[in-house]
Design a protein around this motif. Structure first.
Motif, mmCIF file in Angstrom:
data_model
loop_
_atom_site.group_PDB
_atom_site.id
_atom_site.type_symbol
_atom_site.label_atom_id
_atom_site.label_comp_id
_atom_site.label_asym_id
_atom_site.label_seq_id
_atom_site.Cartn_x
_atom_site.Cartn_y
_atom_site.Cartn_z
ATOM 1 N N ARG A 64 -1.229 17.495 -9.809
ATOM 2 C CA ARG A 64 -2.605 17.335 -10.287
ATOM 3 C C ARG A 64 -3.384 16.378 -9.382
ATOM 4 N N GLU A 65 -2.723 15.314 -8.936
ATOM 5 C CA GLU A 65 -3.374 14.311 -8.106
ATOM 6 C C GLU A 65 -3.075 14.568 -6.627
ATOM 7 N N LEU A 66 -3.761 13.802 -5.785
ATOM 8 C CA LEU A 66 -3.546 13.915 -4.341
ATOM 9 C C LEU A 66 -2.331 13.087 -3.942
ATOM 10 N N TYR A 67 -1.219 13.777 -3.723
ATOM 11 C CA TYR A 67 -0.004 13.120 -3.252
ATOM 12 C C TYR A 67 0.452 13.809 -1.974
ATOM 13 N N LEU A 68 0.890 13.008 -1.009
ATOM 14 C CA LEU A 68 1.357 13.555 0.247
ATOM 15 C C LEU A 68 2.552 14.468 -0.003
ATOM 16 N N GLY A 69 2.479 15.678 0.523
ATOM 17 C CA GLY A 69 3.581 16.622 0.371
ATOM 18 C C GLY A 69 3.457 17.546 -0.825
ATOM 19 N N PHE A 70 2.368 17.395 -1.616
ATOM 20 C CA PHE A 70 2.154 18.256 -2.781
ATOM 21 C C PHE A 70 0.759 18.877 -2.707
ATOM 22 N N SER A 71 0.604 20.085 -3.223
ATOM 23 C CA SER A 71 -0.665 20.816 -3.142
ATOM 24 C C SER A 71 -1.425 20.728 -4.458
ATOM 25 N N TRP A 72 -2.553 20.010 -4.437
ATOM 26 C CA TRP A 72 -3.376 19.945 -5.650
ATOM 27 C C TRP A 72 -4.146 21.240 -5.857
ATOM 28 N N GLN A 73 -4.412 21.984 -4.781
ATOM 29 C CA GLN A 73 -5.116 23.255 -4.943
ATOM 30 C C GLN A 73 -4.215 24.291 -5.603
ATOM 31 N N ALA A 74 -2.903 24.231 -5.331
ATOM 32 C CA ALA A 74 -1.976 25.120 -6.042
ATOM 33 C C ALA A 74 -1.960 24.772 -7.521
ATOM 34 N N PHE A 75 -2.016 23.470 -7.840
ATOM 35 C CA PHE A 75 -2.089 23.079 -9.250
ATOM 36 C C PHE A 75 -3.348 23.646 -9.903
ATOM 37 N N THR A 76 -4.465 23.539 -9.191
ATOM 38 C CA THR A 76 -5.727 24.046 -9.743
ATOM 39 C C THR A 76 -5.641 25.544 -10.006
ATOM 40 N N ALA A 77 -4.957 26.269 -9.124
ATOM 41 C CA ALA A 77 -4.794 27.716 -9.329
ATOM 42 C C ALA A 77 -4.021 27.986 -10.620
ATOM 43 N N TRP A 78 -2.883 27.323 -10.782
ATOM 44 C CA TRP A 78 -2.094 27.529 -12.012
ATOM 45 C C TRP A 78 -2.858 27.064 -13.240
ATOM 46 N N ASP A 79 -3.527 25.941 -13.130
ATOM 47 C CA ASP A 79 -4.222 25.365 -14.282
ATOM 48 C C ASP A 79 -5.403 26.225 -14.725
ATOM 49 N N SER A 80 -6.202 26.689 -13.761
ATOM 50 C CA SER A 80 -7.422 27.416 -14.110
ATOM 51 C C SER A 80 -7.165 28.890 -14.419
ATOM 52 N N ARG A 81 -6.067 29.462 -13.877
ATOM 53 C CA ARG A 81 -5.827 30.895 -14.037
ATOM 54 C C ARG A 81 -4.683 31.205 -15.004
ATOM 55 N N TRP A 82 -4.144 30.187 -15.647
ATOM 56 C CA TRP A 82 -2.994 30.373 -16.540
ATOM 57 C C TRP A 82 -3.234 31.482 -17.558
ATOM 58 N N SER A 83 -4.400 31.472 -18.184
ATOM 59 C CA SER A 83 -4.672 32.434 -19.259
ATOM 60 C C SER A 83 -4.862 33.859 -18.761
ATOM 61 N N GLU A 84 -5.012 34.054 -17.436
ATOM 62 C CA GLU A 84 -5.174 35.400 -16.903
ATOM 63 C C GLU A 84 -3.874 36.197 -16.950
ATOM 64 N N MET A 85 -2.750 35.508 -16.956
ATOM 65 C CA MET A 85 -1.466 36.198 -16.933
ATOM 66 C C MET A 85 -1.161 36.844 -18.274
ATOM 67 N N LEU A 86 -0.367 37.912 -18.247
ATOM 68 C CA LEU A 86 0.044 38.562 -19.482
ATOM 69 C C LEU A 86 0.760 37.558 -20.372
ATOM 70 N N LEU A 87 0.536 37.674 -21.678
ATOM 71 C CA LEU A 87 1.081 36.716 -22.637
ATOM 72 C C LEU A 87 2.594 36.562 -22.495
ATOM 73 N N ASP A 88 3.310 37.680 -22.397
ATOM 74 C CA ASP A 88 4.768 37.594 -22.319
ATOM 75 C C ASP A 88 5.225 36.924 -21.031
ATOM 76 N N ASN A 89 4.480 37.107 -19.950
ATOM 77 C CA ASN A 89 4.830 36.436 -18.696
ATOM 78 C C ASN A 89 4.614 34.930 -18.802
ATOM 79 N N ARG A 90 3.555 34.512 -19.520
ATOM 80 C CA ARG A 90 3.353 33.081 -19.751
ATOM 81 C C ARG A 90 4.520 32.492 -20.535
#
Length: 450
Positions: free
Chosen positions: A393-419
């Motif tokens: 979620r935060e800016l840490y060296l070696g981790f992607s905050w943009q990948a977190f934003t993708a999972w966080d903002s698009r979570w509900s787009e996935m099929l319910l059973d896949n979630r």
């Protein structure tokens, strides 16, 4: 890597530039007026000893910058009335000011030659602008363009640079969208220009040039595009180019809300240079995309052909068009190879965009294919785990905050059973501590109660 994605869109003839005042200021060494300076000059033309100016504007004592006391569309409405009382029309005054400030005498010749050369070689770009000036049609590519503006005849030659003046042009001053009333009419009128604007925003890769993120015109367009967005397999890619540094929180907001990726510390010269430098690679990527069917039939794919974020969407479309069910062992076996190669790309030097692509590709797949009872379930969960453990979620060296934003903002787009499948298999304690993924699970649990 963002420049490569933009270059790929250009090569695919699917690139739209959304151009604001900053572009005209760049081309004229700041001679082109901003929106507020346009209105200030209109107020000065009233010749009322600055009475109206003082009623509408205020000058910051420290910076010397002038700002409106009210929303600028309201200032424009008041100025329109005051000028009309004197037998003058505000849009004709606007056209006169722009003609004086944007012309061959004020244009930076070095910038003009550089930009003209770029567009001469790449005239398939759509230019959508809220600017009223005629920089593109009169100076950048005068011999090969089609102007689309209210009340302006459209050339019949279906080639060259398409220039959409969505808020009007000084070629026809009556077309200029300026006041609050004008904006309401534009927003709610089902005109060719409004339909074309939002179609391009949804169906092409869009690069925003010459706007501040707080610009009224930009945010009005983005909000309307968001409200009219049609869900489909095509993912709209939007990039915002700025020469400034943008705070992480602001970047995250625009990525989460509008899907805009910020490319910071890049002026317009660097932007066009980087796109040109990536065109040869982009041609190779596009050629590889055209050969996806052969790759699927042969059961093999070249890793470097997967560098563009658009590659996965092209693969899915090709599988569907070939009549292959996405849940079939053959399709999933091919996709497994694709995800393995994509993860390998994340391990290369300076490949942070690949982490974002990887997350979005997993979400795209989980939005369309029920995975629990497929041969790909375990591999999918392994890829999800790899993506989640490299995000933060935060800016840490070696981790992607943009990948977190993708999972966080698009979570509900996935099929319910896949979630639910993902939630059942993630190490909850680990991700609560590192990534706050618990927020996602909490929202998921709450949605089940509605």
């Amino acid at each position: 890597m963002s420049y490569l994605d933009i270059a790929v869109a250009l090569e695919n003839k699917s690139l739209t530039l959304l151009v604001g005042t900053g572009f005209s200021m760049y081309m004229t060494d700041d001679s082109a007026p901003s929106w507020v300076s346009l209105l200030v000059e209109c107020s000065q033309r009233l010749e009322d000893d600055l009475k109206t100016f003082n009623e509408l504007f205020v000058t910051d004592t420290q910076s010397g910058r002038i700002r409106g006391k009210f929303e600028l569309t309201i200032c424009a409405q008041i100025l329109e009335r005051e000028l009309f009382r004197r037998g003058r029309r505000i849009r004709e005054e606007i056209a006169s000011i722009i003609a004086q400030r944007v012309n061959i005498g004020t244009i930076n010749n070095d910038h003009l030659l550089f930009i003209r050369d770029f567009f001469s070689q790449n005239s398939s770009i759509n230019v959508v602008t809220t600017n009223y000036d005629t920089l593109f049609s009169d100076y950048i590519l005068p011999e090969n363009n089609r102007i689309f503006a209210e009340g302006v005849p459209v050339g019949r030659d279906n080639s060259g640079l398409n220039i959409y003046h969505v808020h009007g042009s000084i070629v026809n001053p009556a077309s200029i969208v300026l006041t609050m009333d004008d904006y309401f009419r534009f927003q709610y009128r089902d005109s060719y220009f409004s339909r074309k604007l939002y179609t391009l925003l949804q169906e092409t890769t869009v690069v925003i040039l010459g706007y501040s993120l707080g610009d009224f015109n930009l945010n009005q367009i983005l909000n309307e595009a968001k409200n009219t967005k049609v869900k489909g397999r095509k993912k709209n890619d939007i990039y915002y180019i700025t020469r400034d540094q943008i705070d992480h929180a602001i970047q995250s907001y625009y990525l989460d809300t509008y899907g805009i990726e910020v490319i910071q510390e890049s002026d317009l010269t660097r932007f066009f240079y980087e796109i040109s430098e990536n065109l040869e690679t982009a041609r190779n990527v596009v050629e590889a995309q055209r050969n996806i069917k052969t790759a699927i039939l042969n059961g093999e794919v070249v890793k470097d052909d997967l560098k563009s974020r658009q590659s996965f969407d092209n693969i899915i479309n090709c599988l569907v068009n070939m009549g292959m069910h996405l849940t079939s062992d053959r399709s999933l076996s091919f996709l497994q190879m694709v995800f393995i190669h994509k993860w390998e790309l994340t391990q290369e030097r300076s490949a942070w965009e690949q982490y974002v692509h990887f997350a979005n590709w997993l979400i795209d797949l989980a939005s369309e294919v029920p995975l629990r009872n497929t041969s790909f379930k375990d591999e999918f969960l392994g890829h999800v785990y790899s993506s989640l453990r490299k995000m933060s979620r935060e800016l840490y060296l070696g981790f992607s905050w943009q990948a977190f934003t993708a999972w966080d903002s698009r979570w509900s787009e996935m099929l319910l059973d896949n979630r639910e499948l993902i939630i059942e298999h993630i190490d909850q304690e680990y991700f609560d501590r590192i990534n706050c993924i618990g927020d996602i699970k909490t929202r998921h649990d709450q949605s089940m109660l509605l």
